[in-house]
Design an enzyme around this catalytic site. Structure first.
Site, PDB file in Angstrom:
ATOM      1  N   SER A  77       0.827  -1.196   0.000  1.00 46.87           N
ATOM      2  CA  SER A  77       0.000   0.000   0.000  1.00 46.87           C
ATOM      3  C   SER A  77       0.866   1.251   0.000  1.00 46.87           C
ATOM      4  CB  SER A  77      -0.916  -0.002   1.234  1.00 46.87           C
ATOM      5  OG  SER A  77      -1.812   1.086   1.204  1.00 46.87           O
ATOM      6  N   ASP A  78       0.345   2.315  -0.609  1.00 44.15           N
ATOM      7  CA  ASP A  78       1.053   3.589  -0.604  1.00 44.15           C
ATOM      8  C   ASP A  78       0.044   4.724  -0.569  1.00 44.15           C
ATOM      9  OD1 ASP A  78       3.835   4.895  -0.989  1.00 44.15           O
ATOM     10  OD2 ASP A  78       2.541   5.974  -2.391  1.00 44.15           O
TER      11      ASP A  78
END
Length: 200
Positions: A77-78
């Protein structure tokens, strides 16, 4: 194939916030640091940035994780904050945090979070993103400086934490709250379902 919860998640992140969120799903999980390069080309859109980096983080762990019995889904995730078209990641220093907060105060910005899921055995992957609008109330220079003094902004995209003291600066939110924290559980649950993993 019927959906099943008998699978293990591998979170490609050492973020305490994402660890808290993924724990809420009630599925077995472990944490593996991605150590992926987070530089991206300047021409990418915010959605492309978070999707590219979430995939890169998940892929870095996918290539290192040994094979275990049972199914494993690697989750990368970012998150970035975007104001007036400028992506804001984590501040480089206190002055950078002050610059970001001075821009965001009294204005509406967008928070983009990308998620990538990779099935360890097959290599099958799925990437998506979510966007949330956040309006921050007007802040004085003194309030910004006091917030920076707490140290909370220094490892957060956009230099604030909505789940911490930064919540006192947020006037309104339109969309998924957890997306702003750093991991949309709603989106992740839908993605896991496509891998026949049922959260509910």
């Amino acid at each position: 194939m019927e959906p099943t919860a008998a699978s293990r998640l591998i979170l490609a992140s050492t973020s305490p916030r994402r660890q808290e969120l993924i724990r809420a799903l009630g599925l077995p999980y472990e944490i593996v640091a991605s150590e992926a390069d987070e530089t991206v080309a300047d021409h990418l859109t915010p959605a492309e940035i978070v999707e590219t980096l979430s995939e890169r983080k998940a892929r870095a762990v996918y290539e290192r994780v040994p094979s275990y019995p049972g199914r494993q889904i690697i989750v990368g995730s970012d998150t970035i904050v975007v104001y007036n078209g400028e992506p804001l990641g984590k501040p480089a220093d206190r002055e950078d945090a002050r610059r970001m907060l001075s821009m965001l105060q009294g204005n509406t910005h967008h928070v983009f979070t990308g998620i990538t899921c990779i099935e360890a055995g097959s290599g099958r992957s799925l990437t998506a993103h979510r966007m949330t609008r956040v309006t921050m109330k007007p802040l004085s220079e003194r309030q910004i400086d006091r917030y920076i003094e707490t140290g909370e902004p220094m490892d957060k995209a956009g230099a604030y934490a909505i789940q911490g003291l930064g919540a006192t600066m947020v006037e309104a939110i339109e969309g998924d709250y957890f997306n702003v924290v750093g991991l949309s559980l709603n989106l992740l649950a839908d993605m896991l379902y496509s891998f026949n993993i049922e959260v509910l």
